[in-house]
Design an enzyme around this catalytic site. Structure first.
Site, PDB file in Angstrom:
ATOM      1  N   TYR A   1       0.723  -1.173  -0.114  1.00  0.00           N
ATOM      2  CA  TYR A   1       0.061   0.020  -0.004  1.00  0.00           C
ATOM      3  C   TYR A   1       0.876   1.273   0.115  1.00  0.00           C
ATOM      4  O   TYR A   1       0.563   2.110  -0.504  1.00  0.00           O
ATOM      5  CB  TYR A   1      -0.933   0.047   1.092  1.00  0.00           C
ATOM      6  CG  TYR A   1      -2.171  -0.365   1.170  1.00  0.00           C
ATOM      7  CD1 TYR A   1      -2.417  -1.991   0.639  1.00  0.00           C
ATOM      8  CD2 TYR A   1      -3.450   0.136   1.223  1.00  0.00           C
ATOM      9  CE1 TYR A   1      -3.659  -2.609   0.479  1.00  0.00           C
ATOM     10  CE2 TYR A   1      -4.491  -0.299   1.209  1.00  0.00           C
ATOM     11  CZ  TYR A   1      -4.817  -1.620   0.746  1.00  0.00           C
ATOM     12  OH  TYR A   1      -6.028  -2.033   0.867  1.00  0.00           O
TER      13      TYR A   1
ATOM     14  N   LYS B   1       2.380 -15.296   2.855  1.00  0.00           N
ATOM     15  CA  LYS B   1       2.559 -15.747   1.575  1.00  0.00           C
ATOM     16  C   LYS B   1       4.054 -16.297   1.529  1.00  0.00           C
ATOM     17  O   LYS B   1       4.737 -16.103   0.553  1.00  0.00           O
ATOM     18  CB  LYS B   1       2.086 -15.084   0.339  1.00  0.00           C
ATOM     19  CG  LYS B   1       1.918 -15.813  -0.906  1.00  0.00           C
ATOM     20  CD  LYS B   1       0.951 -17.066  -1.048  1.00  0.00           C
ATOM     21  CE  LYS B   1       0.944 -17.641  -2.205  1.00  0.00           C
ATOM     22  NZ  LYS B   1      -0.069 -18.831  -2.411  1.00  0.00           N
TER      23      LYS B   1
ATOM     24  N   ASP C   1      -4.062 -17.689   0.566  1.00  0.00           N
ATOM     25  CA  ASP C   1      -4.987 -18.643  -0.121  1.00  0.00           C
ATOM     26  C   ASP C   1      -5.720 -19.457   0.598  1.00  0.00           C
ATOM     27  O   ASP C   1      -6.906 -19.885   0.664  1.00  0.00           O
ATOM     28  CB  ASP C   1      -4.309 -19.151  -1.184  1.00  0.00           C
ATOM     29  CG  ASP C   1      -3.193 -19.970  -1.057  1.00  0.00           C
ATOM     30  OD1 ASP C   1      -2.576 -20.058  -0.026  1.00  0.00           O
ATOM     31  OD2 ASP C   1      -2.782 -20.600  -2.183  1.00  0.00           O
TER      32      ASP C   1
ATOM     33  N   ASP D   1      -6.862  -6.388   3.835  1.00  0.00           N
ATOM     34  CA  ASP D   1      -8.038  -5.869   3.119  1.00  0.00           C
ATOM     35  C   ASP D   1      -9.140  -6.677   2.555  1.00  0.00           C
ATOM     36  O   ASP D   1     -10.022  -6.679   2.839  1.00  0.00           O
ATOM     37  CB  ASP D   1      -7.304  -5.141   2.066  1.00  0.00           C
ATOM     38  CG  ASP D   1      -8.448  -4.181   1.328  1.00  0.00           C
ATOM     39  OD1 ASP D   1      -9.404  -3.638   1.693  1.00  0.00           O
ATOM     40  OD2 ASP D   1      -8.378  -4.175   0.151  1.00  0.00           O
TER      41      ASP D   1
ATOM     42  N   ASP E   1     -12.781  -8.248   4.237  1.00  0.00           N
ATOM     43  CA  ASP E   1     -14.291  -8.097   3.354  1.00  0.00           C
ATOM     44  C   ASP E   1     -14.905  -9.673   3.272  1.00  0.00           C
ATOM     45  O   ASP E   1     -15.963  -9.666   3.259  1.00  0.00           O
ATOM     46  CB  ASP E   1     -13.709  -7.701   1.947  1.00  0.00           C
ATOM     47  CG  ASP E   1     -14.128  -6.054   1.682  1.00  0.00           C
ATOM     48  OD1 ASP E   1     -13.883  -5.351   2.735  1.00  0.00           O
ATOM     49  OD2 ASP E   1     -14.265  -5.683   0.610  1.00  0.00           O
TER      50      ASP E   1
HETATM   51  C1  IPM Z   1     -10.735  -0.664   3.757  1.00  0.00           C
HETATM   52  C2  IPM Z   1     -10.653  -0.029   2.349  1.00  0.00           C
HETATM   53  C3  IPM Z   1      -9.516   0.874   2.202  1.00  0.00           C
HETATM   54  C4  IPM Z   1      -8.234  -0.171   1.931  1.00  0.00           C
HETATM   55  C5  IPM Z   1      -9.730   1.570   0.505  1.00  0.00           C
HETATM   56  C6  IPM Z   1     -10.878   2.421   0.705  1.00  0.00           C
HETATM   57  C7  IPM Z   1      -8.223   2.645   0.603  1.00  0.00           C
HETATM   58  O1  IPM Z   1     -10.974  -0.926   1.277  1.00  0.00           O
HETATM   59  O2  IPM Z   1     -10.397   0.070   4.684  1.00  0.00           O
HETATM   60  O3  IPM Z   1     -10.580  -1.772   3.843  1.00  0.00           O
HETATM   61  O4  IPM Z   1      -7.848  -0.686   1.054  1.00  0.00           O
HETATM   62  O5  IPM Z   1      -7.557  -0.206   3.051  1.00  0.00           O
HETATM   63 MG    MG Z   2     -10.996  -3.058   2.238  1.00  0.00          MG
END
Ligand code: IPM
Ligand code: MG
Length: 350
Positions: free
Chosen positions: A136, A184, A216, A240, A244
């Site tokens: 990042y 990884k 993975d 990240d 999700d």
């Molecule tokens: C998160 C989001 C951010 C990230 C984006 C909006 C930059 O997806 O907080 O998970 O990738 O960290």
């Molecule tokens: Mg995110």
């Protein structure tokens, strides 16, 4: 208690408003709120997604309550002016290296998960994601190949000190529960250093069982057998993605809070920024439909980590759980309660 409130874009203002009302309903000692612009709205008003005044305000606060940023109208701007840069800038400038993302299923909401109810019920995981390093924040660019084609590149790296400090956070968060470090290491040197360093830190925490998974496999296991996870420690990019994934497994992204903690200690706790993980949801912004529970639960995390007010944090969490148990459901949960009605329902149950 000095709190900088940054509502941001999309549904951010609607949901932070309800969280602020919850905080105000608690009779907290000397609660002082400041409000600042961030994201697309800040670009519109000040020409930058993270204006200097906003950053200064956050530096003077004990904690930041953050709504969401992201506005499709600004996606075409050069990268440094896009709304997302506000959040990356805050993380970097405030040194918010430790991102805590808990995911669990509230009782009675198992059906919202795409997983079988018995699997869904077993999810109670805390993802500890490193937030200021990795690919990042490495050098990046677009160059031209010898054949005259565009080539994008992003540099991934982790130093041992960066890994040590986030690992310490994760081991402490795990207390006596188990810790799974995700990397990884079969492919990446960055991950080999990660794994070696986590093992070194584990020496100081003999009471926390530690294992390691490749990312993975971790993704697969989170769906196939989520019960095995207590605390997951991982880097910025993998965190990240996995966070999700965990939120989808829970089935209700409108309920998940997060904390991003730095090194700075305030009078009562650790400086941090607290935000729902759902984002700005421009498609429903301004319609009073958004579920504010994730932001309200983020405010609870704020009371816990930045103000050492465990009792108030637990009160908020219990009120949210009670509201859900009583059938209070936003559109995200297939219900009909609007933003304000949900906020009011939680306040009534504090
Ligand atoms: C998160 C989001 C951010 C990230 C984006 C909006 C930059 O997806 O907080 O998970 O990738 O960290
Ligand atoms: Mg995110």
């Amino acid at each position: 208690m000095k709190i900088a409130v940054l509502p941001g874009d999309g549904i951010g203002p609607e949901v932070t408003r309800e969280a602020v009302l919850v905080l105000e309903a608690l009779d907290l000692p000397r609660l002082t709120l400041f409000e600042g612009d961030v994201g697309g709205i800040a670009y519109k008003r000040h020409g930058h997604p993270l204006p200097f005044e906003t950053l200064t305000m956050t530096r003077e606060a004990d904690a930041v309550l953050f709504g969401a940023v992201g506005e499709p109208a600004y996606d075409e701007l050069e990268r440094s002016l896009r709304p997302e840069q506000a959040i990356l800038g805050l993380r970097r400038e405030l040194g918010l290296f430790a991102n805590l993302r808990p995911a669990r299923v509230f009782e009675g909401l198992e059906d919202l998960s795409p997983l079988k109810p018995e699997l869904a019920r077993s999810i109670d995981v805390l993802i500890v994601r490193e937030l200021t390093g990795d690919v990042y924040f490495g050098d990046k660019g677009v160059r031209e190949t010898d054949a005259g084609e565009r080539e994008g590149w992003d540099m991934m790296s982790y130093s041992a000190p960066e890994i040590r400090r986030i690992a310490e956070v994760a081991f402490r968060a795990a207390a006596r529960r188990s810790l799974t470090s995700v990397d990884k290491a079969n492919v990446l040197e960055t991950s080999q250093v990660w794994r070696d360093t986590v093992i070194e830190v584990a020496g100081g925490h003999p009471d926390v069982p530690l294992d390691h998974l490749y990312v993975d496999n971790a993704a697969m296991q989170l769906i196939a057998d989520p019960a095995q996870f207590d605390v997951i420690l991982t880097g910025n990019l993998f965190g990240d993605i996995l966070s999700d994934l965990a939120s989808a497994a829970v089935g209700s992204i409108g309920l998940l809070p997060s904390a991003s903690l730095g090194e700075r200690q305030t009078t009562h706790g650790t400086f941090g920024m607290y935000e729902p993980i759902h984002g700005s949801a421009p498609d429903i912004a301004g319609q009073g439909k958004a579920n504010p529970m994730a932001t309200i639960l983020s405010a609870a995390m704020m009371l816990r980590h930045s103000f050492a007010r465990e009792e108030d944090a637990a009160r908020i969490e219990a009120a949210v759980a009670k509201a859900l148990a009583d059938g209070v459901r936003g559109a995200d949960l297939g219900g009909e309660h609007g933003t304000r009605a949900i906020g009011a329902a939680v306040r009534e149950r504090l």
